[in-house]
Design an enzyme around this catalytic site. Structure first.
Site, PDB file in Angstrom:
ATOM      1  CG  HIS A  21      -0.410  -0.002   2.547  1.00 44.56           C
ATOM      2  ND1 HIS A  21      -0.148   1.159   3.249  1.00 44.56           N
ATOM      3  CD2 HIS A  21      -0.074  -1.015   3.377  1.00 44.56           C
ATOM      4  CE1 HIS A  21       0.318   0.857   4.454  1.00 44.56           C
ATOM      5  NE2 HIS A  21       0.388  -0.461   4.550  1.00 44.56           N
TER       6      HIS A  21
ATOM      7  CG  ASP B 178       2.921   0.278   7.866  1.00 43.03           C
ATOM      8  OD1 ASP B 178       2.496  -0.160   6.791  1.00 43.03           O
ATOM      9  OD2 ASP B 178       2.237   0.335   8.906  1.00 43.03           O
TER      10      ASP B 178
ATOM     11  CD  GLU C 141      -2.798  -1.708   5.662  1.00 42.42           C
ATOM     12  OE1 GLU C 141      -2.824  -2.698   6.423  1.00 42.42           O
ATOM     13  OE2 GLU C 141      -2.335  -0.596   6.009  1.00 42.42           O
ATOM     14  CD  GLU C 142      -1.263   2.424   7.696  1.00 35.78           C
ATOM     15  OE1 GLU C 142      -1.917   2.009   8.669  1.00 35.78           O
ATOM     16  OE2 GLU C 142      -0.059   2.177   7.535  1.00 35.78           O
TER      17      GLU C 142
ATOM     18  CG  ASP D 279       1.562  -3.905   5.754  1.00 33.14           C
ATOM     19  OD1 ASP D 279       2.290  -2.964   6.117  1.00 33.14           O
ATOM     20  OD2 ASP D 279       0.332  -3.791   5.595  1.00 33.14           O
TER      21      ASP D 279
ATOM     22  CG  HIS E 139       1.189   2.342  12.933  1.00 31.05           C
ATOM     23  ND1 HIS E 139      -0.182   2.223  13.023  1.00 31.05           N
ATOM     24  CD2 HIS E 139       1.520   1.796  11.725  1.00 31.05           C
ATOM     25  CE1 HIS E 139      -0.656   1.632  11.932  1.00 31.05           C
ATOM     26  NE2 HIS E 139       0.369   1.359  11.133  1.00 31.05           N
TER      27      HIS E 139
END
Length: 411
Positions: free
Chosen positions: A80, A197, A231-232, A252, A332
């Site tokens: 993504h 990410d 995606e997030e 991922d 994250h």
């Protein structure tokens, strides 16, 4: 100049310089969910340079095609382009901005970081700060204030001290915010940055595609590299799949942390995340490929994690799904991985692209039992319980009946 012919079954060397260049260029492009057009245009240009055909959805999810010997059962490999970010929630009377997150991440990792606000007519720089920042003004209160998005604000790098000043500067509720990635690549191979990410996985996927082109690798079936945009926030690959795709592998970030089996120096093959187990056969195929080619890998299970694969299945796609990734610390937040993990992930993608499909019958959405996969054979099934004996075998039915007369009558 023709590349030297590879021994049968061998994997080619990857172009790591290309991978690193792609990663840094992606990191230079802000792409929080909903603000992804620039990243889409970049990825499309990268595919065009490799002469890989692609098509796009209305919003910009990309589906490329690498032709195989046979069209079906086709497989997809997805990463993504979107990242976490924030959005202006309120123009405050003190000339600062209240914000809400885009995606799921903690305000703890926004505090103190530089950012860009994307207004209707330009960009404004700023800093995300706790409501009480200066120790000289608030003393010990700076250490006791709570953590949360309601406890931070954005200080704008403009001469503003009121809501009216912010409006005059062209800042509005709903403006997108991207935090600076702050990438740093160490000589020993460690890579630190926000948004690894999933930009590191996108770079790995494009590098694997480049290897297919550079070495003219033969693919048994069509492969569709997919680049998704949401995606997030959970929807991910649900919009980019077509009916002929039978297998989908998501790329991922993988979580290196206490209690996890992932390493920053290896690829991870995730067996289950919070959406449930991934396909048994596709997952074990990837494990077998890693073992066969000597690719550094770990197996893991993630409790607080979901990926493009979950979105695809929840959207009603009857496909086999799996999840592989690059091991990384502090997902994250300010993430860190190592060159070895990115190389291992890219090698595993190439091995998968060039391997046979899990089941040939998967070229049809419906079929008979013929050719269906098998996990456990009857001889593999062990009954865990010890059978109980039949009472008639050990109890004598001729025993005398119990005396039911009261004690007084027995005297």
């Amino acid at each position: 100049m023709n590349e030297p012919r590879l021994p049968a079954g061998a994997l080619p060397a990857i172009d790591y310089d290309y991978l690193e260049e792609t990663l840094l260029q992606l990191l230079a492009i802000p792409s929080p969910v909903g603000l992804t057009d620039a990243a889409v245009r970049y990825a499309a240009g990268r595919l065009e340079a490799l002469e890989i055909p692609y098509e796009m959805t209305r919003r910009g999810a990309i589906r490329a095609t690498l032709r195989g010997r046979e069209a079906q059962p086709a497989r997809a490999i997805v990463a993504h382009l979107d990242t976490l970010g924030a959005m202006v929630r309120e123009l405050k009377s003190n000339g600062r901005l209240a914000i809400v997150p885009i995606g799921h991440w903690s305000a703890r990792f926004a505090e103190g970081f530089r950012l860009t606000i994307f207004t209707d007519h330009g960009q404004v720089r700023g800093t995300c700060l706790p409501l009480k920042t200066s120790g000289h003004a608030f003393g010990p209160e700076i250490d006791t204030q709570p953590v949360g998005w309601e406890h931070v604000e954005v200080r704008v790098d403009l001469p503003v001290s009121s809501r009216a000043d912010l409006e005059a500067a062209g800042i509005h509720v709903g403006d997108w915010i991207a935090f600076d990635p702050l990438p740093e690549i160490q000589p020993d191979g460690y890579i630190n940055s926000r948004y690894l990410d999933d930009k590191a996985a996108v770079a790995a996927l494009l590098t694997a595609c480049k290897a297919v082109r550079d070495h003219r690798l033969k693919l048994p079936v069509d492969v569709h590299p997919l680049l998704t945009l949401t995606e997030e926030v959970g929807s991910g690959a649900s919009a980019a799949l077509h009916g002929e795709i039978a297998e989908m592998v998501s790329l991922d970030i993988s979580i290196a942390a206490p209690g996890q089996n992932t390493s920053e120096h290896a690829a991870t093959i995730c067996v289950q995340d919070m959406s449930g187990p991934f396909d048994y056969h596709l997952t074990h195929k990837l494990i077998g490929l890693a073992q066969e080619h000597g690719i550094a890998h770990r197996r893991d299970v993630f409790r607080y994690y979901r990926s493009d694969s979950a979105a695809a299945v929840e959207a009603g796609n009857d496909i086999r799904t799996a999840l592989i990734g690059f091991g990384a610390d502090a997902s994250h937040a300010q993430e860190r991985t190592h060159r070895e993990a990115l190389v291992a992930l890219t090698q595993l993608v190439i091995a998968y692209m060039t391997s046979e499909p899990v089941a040939r019958r998967d070229c049809r959405s419906m079929g008979s039992l013929e050719g269906f996969t098998e996990q456990l054979r009857p001889q593999d099934m062990v009954l865990p319980n010890t059978p109980l004996p039949t009472p008639e075998e050990f109890l004598d039915s001729e025993l005398p009946a119990c005396d039911t007369h009261p004690p007084a009558e027995r005297r």
